[in-house]
Design a protein around this motif. Structure first.
Motif, PDB file in Angstrom:
ATOM      1  N   ASP A  42      43.892  31.790  30.789  1.00 21.37           N
ATOM      2  CA  ASP A  42      43.473  32.551  29.582  1.00 21.37           C
ATOM      3  C   ASP A  42      41.880  32.119  29.541  1.00 21.37           C
ATOM      4  OD1 ASP A  42      45.782  33.327  29.137  1.00 21.37           O
ATOM      5  OD2 ASP A  42      46.285  31.644  27.534  1.00 21.37           O
ATOM      6  N   PHE A  43      41.205  31.268  30.139  1.00 15.67           N
ATOM      7  CA  PHE A  43      39.938  30.819  30.134  1.00 15.67           C
ATOM      8  C   PHE A  43      39.264  31.700  30.938  1.00 15.67           C
ATOM      9  CE2 PHE A  43      42.031  26.947  28.339  1.00 15.67           C
ATOM     10  CZ  PHE A  43      41.222  26.953  27.413  1.00 15.67           C
ATOM     11  N   GLU A  44      39.679  32.582  31.995  1.00 14.23           N
ATOM     12  CA  GLU A  44      38.940  33.264  32.932  1.00 14.23           C
ATOM     13  C   GLU A  44      38.254  34.455  32.153  1.00 14.23           C
ATOM     14  OE1 GLU A  44      41.276  34.285  36.220  1.00 14.23           O
ATOM     15  OE2 GLU A  44      41.875  32.296  36.629  1.00 14.23           O
ATOM     16  N   ALA A  45      36.915  34.629  32.341  1.00 15.84           N
ATOM     17  CA  ALA A  45      36.136  35.560  31.797  1.00 15.84           C
ATOM     18  C   ALA A  45      36.419  37.038  32.430  1.00 15.84           C
ATOM     19  CB  ALA A  45      34.880  35.228  31.356  1.00 15.84           C
ATOM     20  N   ASP A  46      36.422  37.868  31.442  1.00 15.30           N
ATOM     21  CA  ASP A  46      36.752  39.383  32.047  1.00 15.30           C
ATOM     22  C   ASP A  46      35.366  39.820  32.635  1.00 15.30           C
ATOM     23  OD1 ASP A  46      37.339  42.000  32.857  1.00 15.30           O
ATOM     24  OD2 ASP A  46      37.415  42.612  30.743  1.00 15.30           O
ATOM     25  N   ASP A  47      35.234  40.104  33.855  1.00 17.32           N
ATOM     26  CA  ASP A  47      33.744  40.347  34.414  1.00 17.32           C
ATOM     27  C   ASP A  47      33.796  41.762  35.089  1.00 17.32           C
ATOM     28  OD1 ASP A  47      35.413  39.727  36.574  1.00 17.32           O
ATOM     29  OD2 ASP A  47      33.587  38.641  37.541  1.00 17.32           O
ATOM     30  N   LYS A 121      38.859  45.912  41.730  1.00 16.74           N
ATOM     31  CA  LYS A 121      38.829  46.361  40.400  1.00 16.74           C
ATOM     32  C   LYS A 121      37.628  46.082  39.591  1.00 16.74           C
ATOM     33  CE  LYS A 121      43.840  45.252  40.072  1.00 16.74           C
ATOM     34  NZ  LYS A 121      44.749  44.260  38.945  1.00 16.74           N
ATOM     35  N   ARG A 122      36.582  46.457  40.421  1.00 16.05           N
ATOM     36  CA  ARG A 122      35.072  46.315  39.714  1.00 16.05           C
ATOM     37  C   ARG A 122      34.682  45.099  39.101  1.00 16.05           C
ATOM     38  NH1 ARG A 122      32.448  51.269  39.615  1.00 16.05           N
ATOM     39  NH2 ARG A 122      30.858  50.407  38.087  1.00 16.05           N
ATOM     40  N   ARG A 123      35.177  44.078  39.751  1.00 14.02           N
ATOM     41  CA  ARG A 123      34.899  42.848  39.075  1.00 14.02           C
ATOM     42  C   ARG A 123      33.569  42.378  39.628  1.00 14.02           C
ATOM     43  NH1 ARG A 123      39.876  38.787  39.945  1.00 14.02           N
ATOM     44  NH2 ARG A 123      38.163  37.411  39.311  1.00 14.02           N
ATOM     45  N   ALA A 124      32.767  42.007  38.792  1.00 14.61           N
ATOM     46  CA  ALA A 124      31.156  41.486  39.074  1.00 14.61           C
ATOM     47  C   ALA A 124      31.405  40.391  40.187  1.00 14.61           C
ATOM     48  CB  ALA A 124      30.391  41.286  37.937  1.00 14.61           C
ATOM     49  N   SER A 125      32.099  39.366  39.769  1.00 13.35           N
ATOM     50  CA  SER A 125      32.287  38.052  40.706  1.00 13.35           C
ATOM     51  C   SER A 125      32.459  38.347  42.123  1.00 13.35           C
ATOM     52  CB  SER A 125      33.180  37.039  39.972  1.00 13.35           C
ATOM     53  OG  SER A 125      34.417  37.856  39.913  1.00 13.35           O
TER      54      SER A 125
END
Length: 300
Positions: A42-47, A121-125
């Motif tokens: 749950d601590f993972e940020a949505d990027d 999924k277009r994740r910046a990371s």
């Protein structure tokens, strides 16, 4: 249809399953791990990158001023280093998906992912880490191809950032900015190193000599003192490198056996392939974009 008897037995057992490929190879599929520690996810940020935006990953060499000195790069430009950077960038484009265009100069490269890319999924990371890791590993892997007599003394480092551009004009302005930066830096470096290498000035003296000078002043120094017309310098130095996808005809020789003939005969076969091609040209004006309209085509 199930690939083997083990898969059927696993389904009957119900506790775990086997996944079978079309080649008949099976691997055990363990159930998803569930534990009291799973809450940490749950601590993972949505990027997730915004939709309908060009995703630009700009990569820079980390502390490359020191790196270039330690590895004796030629000044003001080292063709080996520039070609190595381009080789790494081509590898990134060939290995990763949805890169429409790339632009590089000095120790930096910008990679432009398509507006509609759904990659990871277009994740910046994911965009950033895949580009940096592929580029850095390629730099080490291909080093000997370009620096045949120079040992790699220590691993190079690269950092990157992501910027989103919502419109085509924003993207064109970004790439124009990077090419303008290439011109400004290369003109300065060309004059600076001529003053150091030919006039015998120290780096501090050369810096003082150029302080406050405009582009016209630098061009005058090059021409009057060193007989160098800056406009005749290689385009790769002045314009940087643009990487685009192009259809290229490749001619190969193939042996075939014709009917009623005993021996094989060699014939030339032409195949069309889409490849990454380096260009050294102006991208600030309209001509480039008119010649390559597919780059900005959202459906390409």
């Amino acid at each position: 249809m199930l690939g083997c008897g083990r898969a059927a037995a696993a389904i009957a057992d119900g506790s775990r399953g086997w996944v079978c490929s079309l080649r008949g190879r099976c691997r055990l599929l363990l159930p998803m791990a569930k534990s009291k520690f799973e809450y940490v996810r749950d601590f993972e940020a949505d990027d997730t990158c915004l939709p309908n935006c060009w995703v630009v990953v700009r990569l820079d060499g980390r502390n490359f001023h020191r790196f270039s000195e330690q590895h004796e790069f030629k000044k003001p430009n080292d063709d080996r280093a520039l070609h190595l950077m381009t080789k790494c960038a081509r590898t990134v484009m060939e290995e990763l998906e949805d890169i429409a265009i790339a632009y590089g100069q000095s120790d930096e490269y910008s990679f432009v992912f398509k507006k509609k890319s759904k990659w990871f999924k277009r994740r910046a990371s994911k965009f950033m880490t895949h580009v940096v890791s592929q580029f850095a590993s390629s730099y080490v892997f291909y080093w000997k191809d370009y620096f045949k007599d120079q040992q790699l003394l220590y691993p190079p480092g690269f950092d990157a950032r992501i910027v989103l551009y919502p419109s085509n004009q924003n993207l064109k302005d970004y790439l124009s900015w990077r090419q303008a930066d290439c011109h400004i830096n290369n003109l300065y470096n060309t004059v600076f190193w001529m003053l150091v290498q030919r006039s015998g000035l120290t780096p501090v003296q050369a810096q003082d000599r150029l302080q406050g000078t405009l582009a016209g002043d630098k061009n005058e120094i090059l021409f009057s003192e060193f007989n160098i017309n800056y406009n005749n310098e290689p385009l790769m130095y002045r314009k940087g490198t643009v990487l685009v996808w192009q259809k290229v005809n490749e001619v190969t020789t193939k042996k075939i056996k014709l009917p009623k003939e005993a021996e094989e005969k060699e014939v030339e076969v032409t195949r069309t392939r889409t490849k990454v091609v380096p260009l050294h040209c102006d991208i600030i004006g309209d001509q480039f974009w008119e010649e390559y309209p597919e780059i900005l085509d959202e459906d390409s």
